[in-house]
Design an enzyme around this catalytic site. Structure first.
Site, PDB file in Angstrom:
ATOM      1  CE  LYS A  62      -3.635  -2.398   2.577  1.00  0.00           C
ATOM      2  NZ  LYS A  62      -4.411  -2.386   3.835  1.00  0.00           N
TER       3      LYS A  62
ATOM      4  CE1 TYR B 115      -9.204  -2.639   0.609  1.00  0.00           C
ATOM      5  CE2 TYR B 115      -8.898  -0.592  -0.596  1.00  0.00           C
ATOM      6  CZ  TYR B 115      -8.399  -1.593   0.226  1.00  0.00           C
ATOM      7  OH  TYR B 115      -7.093  -1.536   0.655  1.00  0.00           O
TER       8      TYR B 115
ATOM      9  CB  THR C 247      -6.318  -6.539   9.880  1.00  0.00           C
ATOM     10  OG1 THR C 247      -6.701  -7.626   9.036  1.00  0.00           O
ATOM     11  CG2 THR C 247      -6.725  -5.235   9.231  1.00  0.00           C
TER      12      THR C 247
ATOM     13  NE  ARG D 284      -1.394  -5.796   7.368  1.00  0.00           N
ATOM     14  CZ  ARG D 284      -2.456  -6.420   6.909  1.00  0.00           C
ATOM     15  NH1 ARG D 284      -3.022  -7.397   7.600  1.00  0.00           N
ATOM     16  NH2 ARG D 284      -2.981  -6.061   5.751  1.00  0.00           N
TER      17      ARG D 284
ATOM     18  CG  ASN E  76      -3.153  -2.658   7.170  1.00  0.00           C
ATOM     19  OD1 ASN E  76      -3.018  -2.271   6.015  1.00  0.00           O
ATOM     20  ND2 ASN E  76      -4.194  -3.362   7.564  1.00  0.00           N
TER      21      ASN E  76
ATOM     22  CG  HIS F 129      -4.831  -6.631   0.005  1.00  0.00           C
ATOM     23  ND1 HIS F 129      -5.966  -6.868   0.746  1.00  0.00           N
ATOM     24  CD2 HIS F 129      -4.933  -7.403  -1.109  1.00  0.00           C
ATOM     25  CE1 HIS F 129      -6.730  -7.734   0.091  1.00  0.00           C
ATOM     26  NE2 HIS F 129      -6.125  -8.071  -1.032  1.00  0.00           N
TER      27      HIS F 129
ATOM     28  CD  GLU G 233      -7.859  -9.470  -3.440  1.00  0.00           C
ATOM     29  OE1 GLU G 233      -8.520  -8.918  -2.545  1.00  0.00           O
ATOM     30  OE2 GLU G 233      -6.798 -10.100  -3.213  1.00  0.00           O
TER      31      GLU G 233
END
Length: 149
Positions: free
Chosen positions: A9, A49, A91, A102, A112, A115, A126
């Protein structure tokens, strides 16, 4: 061979963790078959999402994933989905075990870092959403015989 979608991310990209994250997956023995740096569009973010569309945090997810570049990847290997999820960690980074991505690098649930697909069907959806089939490379690493029986 099982495949999974992994996205670093904007916070992970901005913090310079791309190489570290890739290294963790490669060191585990997984094979990178797709990789690109993407400025995520509103449309792609909302599609990615979509399952959270009715949740109160949907708009903040979309806003964040579109706030900067994302490294989109496809990895393959035996049990890659479950193993990647384990490497990524929970998460909420404050609940993630040390040794996970993480757990080692995250602090805030809204930042975080990464993904990872949570199942075979999700991974397929995805991967198809983020990559054209022509962007995925089939190749055999020379180390494969040292990883799999």
């Amino acid at each position: 061979m099982e495949r999974t979608f992994i996205a670093i991310k904007p916070d992970g990209v901005q913090r310079g963790l791309v190489g570290t994250i890739i290294q963790r997956l490669e060191s585990r023995g997984y094979q990178l078959v797709g990789l690109k740096l993407v400025q995520v569009s509103q449309e792609l973010a909302e599609a990615h999402y979509a399952e959270h569309k009715e949740r109160p945090f949907f708009h903040s997810l979309v806003k964040f994933i579109t706030s900067g570049p994302v490294v989109a990847m496809v990895w393959q290997g035996k049990g890659v989905i479950a193993a990647a999820r384990k490497l990524i960690g929970k998460t909420n980074p404050l609940e993630a075990e040390p040794g996970t991505i993480r757990g080692d690098f995250g602090i805030d649930i809204g930042r975080n870092l990464i993904h990872g697909s949570d199942g075979v069907e999700t991974a397929q959806r995805e991967i198809a959403l983020w990559f054209d089939e022509s962007e995925l490379v089939s190749w055999t690493p020379v180390a494969q015989s040292w990883i799999y029986e």
